[in-house]
Design an enzyme around this catalytic site. Structure first.
Site, short mmCIF file in Angstrom:
data_model
loop_
_atom_site.label_atom_id
_atom_site.label_comp_id
_atom_site.label_asym_id
_atom_site.label_seq_id
_atom_site.Cartn_x
_atom_site.Cartn_y
_atom_site.Cartn_z
N ARG A 152 0.82 -1.22 0.00
CA ARG A 152 0.00 0.00 0.00
C ARG A 152 0.85 1.27 0.00
NH1 ARG A 152 -3.21 -3.67 -0.56
NH2 ARG A 152 -5.33 -3.75 0.27
N SER B 284 -10.82 -0.83 3.27
CA SER B 284 -10.04 -0.84 4.52
C SER B 284 -9.66 0.58 4.90
CB SER B 284 -8.75 -1.63 4.33
OG SER B 284 -9.02 -2.94 3.93
N GLU C 257 -5.18 3.95 5.78
CA GLU C 257 -4.95 3.63 4.38
C GLU C 257 -5.65 4.68 3.52
OE1 GLU C 257 -6.75 1.70 1.36
OE2 GLU C 257 -6.07 -0.29 1.99
N1 EPU Z 1 -10.60 -10.54 10.57
C1 EPU Z 1 -11.31 -10.64 11.74
N2 EPU Z 1 -12.26 -9.71 11.98
C2 EPU Z 1 -12.55 -8.71 11.13
C3 EPU Z 1 -11.83 -8.62 9.93
C4 EPU Z 1 -10.85 -9.55 9.66
O1 EPU Z 1 -11.07 -11.51 12.55
O2 EPU Z 1 -13.45 -7.92 11.42
C5 EPU Z 1 -9.59 -11.56 10.26
C6 EPU Z 1 -10.08 -12.48 9.16
O3 EPU Z 1 -10.84 -13.53 9.64
C7 EPU Z 1 -8.79 -12.95 8.54
C8 EPU Z 1 -7.87 -11.75 8.72
O4 EPU Z 1 -8.43 -10.93 9.74
O5 EPU Z 1 -8.27 -14.02 9.27
C9 EPU Z 1 -7.70 -10.96 7.43
O6 EPU Z 1 -8.97 -10.53 6.96
P1 EPU Z 1 -9.33 -10.34 5.41
O7 EPU Z 1 -8.96 -11.55 4.65
O8 EPU Z 1 -10.71 -9.85 5.33
O9 EPU Z 1 -8.32 -9.25 4.88
P2 EPU Z 1 -7.73 -7.92 5.53
O10 EPU Z 1 -6.32 -8.16 5.89
O11 EPU Z 1 -8.63 -7.39 6.60
C10 EPU Z 1 -6.76 -7.03 3.28
C11 EPU Z 1 -6.82 -5.78 2.45
C12 EPU Z 1 -8.12 -5.72 1.68
C13 EPU Z 1 -8.19 -6.93 0.78
C14 EPU Z 1 -8.11 -8.21 1.64
C15 EPU Z 1 -8.01 -9.46 0.82
C16 EPU Z 1 -5.49 -4.15 3.65
C17 EPU Z 1 -5.48 -2.92 4.48
N3 EPU Z 1 -6.69 -4.62 3.32
O12 EPU Z 1 -7.78 -6.93 4.26
O13 EPU Z 1 -8.09 -4.58 0.87
O14 EPU Z 1 -9.41 -6.96 0.05
O15 EPU Z 1 -6.89 -8.15 2.45
O16 EPU Z 1 -6.76 -9.52 0.20
O17 EPU Z 1 -4.42 -4.65 3.31
C18 EPU Z 1 -8.68 -2.27 0.77
O18 EPU Z 1 -7.47 -2.03 0.64
O19 EPU Z 1 -9.53 -1.35 0.79
C19 EPU Z 1 -9.12 -3.65 0.93
C20 EPU Z 1 -10.39 -3.96 1.11
#
Ligand code: EPU
Length: 347
Positions: free
Chosen positions: A163, A239, A335
């Site tokens: 990012r 995010s 972000e």
């Molecule tokens: N999780 C929770 N609770 C929550 C949210 C997440 O426990 O409320 C846990 C999930 O269960 C999982 C882990 O956290 O084990 C990661 O969650 P998720 O796969 O939803 O991805 P993220 O790390 O929260 C990132 C990106 C997203 C992208 C997803 C999938 C960033 C800041 N965000 O989110 O990007 O879609 O991975 O690759 O890196 C964006 O940039 O706007 C965005 C949506």
């Protein structure tokens, strides 16, 4: 070039904040970038794509908001294995993904449904489901605000990281991205990326494990739609925070207290933590400020629940940052770009 005044920006930002643009102009062709700088270069110029990664905090933006609408997708080079495609900044990212998948060009199918226009994509090196823009970008073209000249640079020059890019650092507010060139694989030469857990499971369960550009795109779409709110229905900017990256030593201390913390090693001594998990753990999903709240299915996503103001959302984000810092000792970075008076004055 027609400059409008006092335009509501509500439909131009995905949080649907009803801020006003003091000056507003649309850029519809490449020459408009030059004209803009030539005729109005003395003003603070705020380039705007789909407004899907900004939080408008002030009621009025003093800058000249320049809506980037330039269109064009062109194959500029082709071999047996790949194509190079130059895409103008005003194209909608997901329409480009569809264009590529329809023609059997691979590399960006995992990035489907990411909101925004092409011009914003390299700024924060958009990424999702194990793939980032930097994996396929080979050139980026921008116009230098101080010289009014177009320049084209390569991938290394952009200093892409999670990012992050040169456009958020050294070149911040100094250039406007006008186009990017991607290298996309042709049929028979794709490198499918289904390593992100949820994708492979989804493909097995819903697509009889048939793996091609369309099924991957469809799987990512379905996963995203199950977790992330549609900005057309509920105002949000995806995010709100980045996932923080900490040293192994700090991680081990945190893990002692929170043994089930979700984490991913990203380098020998560096661990990425799932900020959504951390926020949820601290009951962040229950937090609200005015009309602002946290998405019930993804704590990393702040939402405009009910006519939130930019200040409601900013205050909620600050509350989350201090709660996370208090309990985990980790500072969450936003972000989303916070567009306040300080930001506008740097333009
Ligand atoms: N999780 C929770 N609770 C929550 C949210 C997440 O426990 O409320 C846990 C999930 O269960 C999982 C882990 O956290 O084990 C990661 O969650 P998720 O796969 O939803 O991805 P993220 O790390 O929260 C990132 C990106 C997203 C992208 C997803 C999938 C960033 C800041 N965000 O989110 O990007 O879609 O991975 O690759 O890196 C964006 O940039 O706007 C965005 C949506």
């Amino acid at each position: 070039m027609k400059i409008n005044q006092f335009i509501s920006l509500k439909k131009y930002n995905s949080f649907q904040i009803n801020a006003q643009g003091r000056y507003f102009v649309e850029l519809n062709k490449r020459d408009d970038f030059k004209t803009l700088l030539h005729e109005h270069g003395d003003k603070y110029i705020f380039p705007l794509g789909e407004g899907s990664n900004i939080l408008l905090v002030e009621d009025e933006i003093e800058a000249l908001v320049a809506l980037v609408n330039t269109k064009g997708i062109q194959i500029v080079h082709e071999t047996e294995r790949y194509v190079h495609v130059k895409i103008e900044a005003g194209e909608i990212w997901d329409e480009v993904v569809q264009w590529a998948v329809d023609r059997e060009y691979g590399g960006i199918e995992n990035l489907t449904l990411i909101p925004g226009k092409i011009g914003a994509a390299p700024i924060q090196n958009i990424g999702a489901y194990g793939v980032e823009l930097k994996d396929s970008l080979i050139a980026c073209e921008f116009i230098d605000k101080s010289t009014g000249l177009f320049e084209e640079v390569d991938n290394t020059y952009c200093q892409f990281a999670y990012r992050d890019s040169i456009f958020k650092n050294e070149l911040k507010n100094k250039v406007i991205v006008t186009a990017i060139t991607l290298q996309l694989s042709k049929e028979g030469h794709h490198k499918y990326n289904t390593s992100y857990g949820a994708i492979s499971n989804h493909l097995k369960e819903h697509f009889s494990n048939e793996i091609n550009l369309s099924t991957i795109r469809e799987a990512v779409k379905q996963i995203r739609m199950s977790k992330l709110p549609d900005p057309k229905v509920v105002g949000n900017s995806g995010s709100f925070f980045k996932n923080p990256i900490v040293d192994r030593q700090q991680f081990e201390l945190i893990q002692k207290q929170f043994p089930d913390i979700v984490h991913y090693p990203v380098a020998e001594n560096k661990i990425k933590l799932a900020a959504g998990w951390m926020i949820e753990k601290l009951n962040g999903k229950q937090l609200t400020v005015g009309g602002a709240g946290v998405h019930p299915k993804q704590a990393l996503v702040l939402i405009n629940k009910n006519n939130a103001t930019g200040t409601d959302l900013l205050q909620l984000s600050q509350q989350i940052q201090s709660t996370v810092f208090e309990h985990f000792g980790v500072q969450l970075e936003t972000e989303v770009n916070i567009i306040d008076q300080k930001y506008t004055c740097q333009l």
